[in-house]
Scaffold this motif. Structure first.
Motif, short mmCIF file in Angstrom:
data_model
loop_
_atom_site.label_atom_id
_atom_site.label_comp_id
_atom_site.label_asym_id
_atom_site.label_seq_id
_atom_site.Cartn_x
_atom_site.Cartn_y
_atom_site.Cartn_z
N ALA A 54 0.83 -1.20 0.00
CA ALA A 54 0.00 0.00 0.00
C ALA A 54 0.86 1.25 0.00
O ALA A 54 0.48 2.28 -0.59
CB ALA A 54 -0.93 -0.01 1.21
N SER A 55 2.02 1.20 0.64
CA SER A 55 2.93 2.35 0.66
C SER A 55 3.61 2.51 -0.70
O SER A 55 3.72 3.62 -1.23
CB SER A 55 3.98 2.17 1.75
OG SER A 55 3.40 2.08 3.03
N THR A 56 4.07 1.41 -1.27
CA THR A 56 4.76 1.46 -2.56
C THR A 56 3.85 1.96 -3.68
O THR A 56 4.28 2.74 -4.53
CB THR A 56 5.31 0.07 -2.92
OG1 THR A 56 6.23 -0.35 -1.90
CG2 THR A 56 6.02 0.09 -4.26
N TYR A 57 2.59 1.51 -3.65
CA TYR A 57 1.66 1.85 -4.73
C TYR A 57 0.55 2.77 -4.22
O TYR A 57 -0.60 2.66 -4.65
CB TYR A 57 1.06 0.57 -5.31
CG TYR A 57 2.08 -0.32 -5.97
CD1 TYR A 57 2.53 -0.07 -7.26
CD2 TYR A 57 2.60 -1.43 -5.30
CE1 TYR A 57 3.47 -0.89 -7.87
CE2 TYR A 57 3.54 -2.25 -5.89
CZ TYR A 57 3.97 -1.97 -7.18
OH TYR A 57 4.91 -2.78 -7.79
N ALA A 58 0.88 3.66 -3.32
CA ALA A 58 -0.11 4.58 -2.74
C ALA A 58 -0.84 5.34 -3.84
O ALA A 58 -0.22 5.90 -4.76
CB ALA A 58 0.58 5.56 -1.79
N GLY A 59 -2.16 5.32 -3.77
CA GLY A 59 -2.98 5.99 -4.77
C GLY A 59 -3.27 5.15 -5.99
O GLY A 59 -4.13 5.53 -6.80
N ARG A 60 -2.58 4.03 -6.13
CA ARG A 60 -2.77 3.16 -7.30
C ARG A 60 -3.33 1.80 -6.92
O ARG A 60 -3.73 1.04 -7.80
CB ARG A 60 -1.44 2.94 -8.02
CG ARG A 60 -0.80 4.18 -8.60
CD ARG A 60 0.61 3.89 -9.10
NE ARG A 60 0.67 2.72 -9.96
CZ ARG A 60 1.80 2.11 -10.29
NH1 ARG A 60 2.95 2.55 -9.82
NH2 ARG A 60 1.78 1.05 -11.09
#
Length: 236
Positions: A54-60
């Motif tokens: 969730a942090s790596t792909y935040a918003g995606r």
């Protein structure tokens, strides 16, 4: 583990890191390719995978960690103690993976997701606690649920009965069974039997990956342990 490693045999570290690395690689590929924008991890426990993705792909990416109510509460408390806001799209919810209907069912959780976005479901470290009929029932519910999305991917670890004669794994399974006060199950004799069961549950295709394969980047000293587990990749 030390004795097994000195003799070039498997270790639990290799088994656990091997399956985790392989599943992360396959999940990352599904996300990076655009096939998957939502992930449901059943029996997520205290794994850091949800927070990491969730942090790596935040918003995606929408990442839903799901577990029995007591465990989900413990996970929410642990995340709260970090003292930082959770990434957008990351949440922890209550679920009973064996429920066939009702508010804690997988069907109810799927109904809360965006039906226009490809979705992945992960079960890591869960199947060996369940008898065969519970596993195939869970697979059928996952396969049915994933068909409501434009793309569906299921990832899991799986131990094959015909390939798990390692003294290390036998000892570990016995001790784990005592600890959890239940039996540890090995459901399928070989990869062919497992893939046949996955297709019978409703998946259109399935493959069993070897985590010791070079593509997953496991260090050589861990590969012996990784050889005694497989990683399922099935599509709806």
């Amino acid at each position: 583990m030390g004795a097994s490693a000195r003799g070039g045999g498997p270790t639990l570290e290799g088994l656990l890191l091997g399956r985790h690395r392989a599943m992360d690689t396959l999940l990352t590929e599904a996300i990076e390719s655009g096939r998957v924008g939502q992930v449901v991890e059943i029996a997520a426990g205290l794994s850091p995978r949800g927070l990491s993705y969730a942090s790596t792909y935040a918003g995606r990416l929408t990442y839903v960690e799901a577990d029995l109510p007591a465990m989900a509460r413990q996970k929410r408390d642990a995340l709260a103690r970090l003292g930082t806001p959770l990434p957008a799209g990351h949440r922890v919810v209550d679920i009973d993976a064996l429920a066939t209907d009702g508010p804690l069912s997988l069907e109810a959780l799927f109904a809360q997701l965006d039906p226009t976005v490809g979705t992945a479901v992960i079960t890591e470290g869960l199947l060996n606690y369940l008898p065969a009929d519970a596993v195939t029932g869970l697979w059928a519910r996952i396969a049915t649920g994933l068909r409501r999305f434009p793309a569906g991917v299921y990832l899991s670890d799986l131990h094959l009965a015909g390939e798990n004669h390692s003294p290390l794994l036998s000892s570990f399974s016995t001790l784990l069974g005592v600890f959890v006060r239940g039996r540890i199950h090995f459901h399928f004799a070989d990869a062919a039997a497992a893939t046949e069961a996955l297709r019978a549950a409703g998946f259109s295709a399935a493959a069993l990956h070897r985590p010791d394969d070079a593509r997953f980047g496991l260090s050589p000293e861990l590969r012996a342990g990784a050889r005694i587990v497989r990683v399922v990749e099935a599509v709806s």
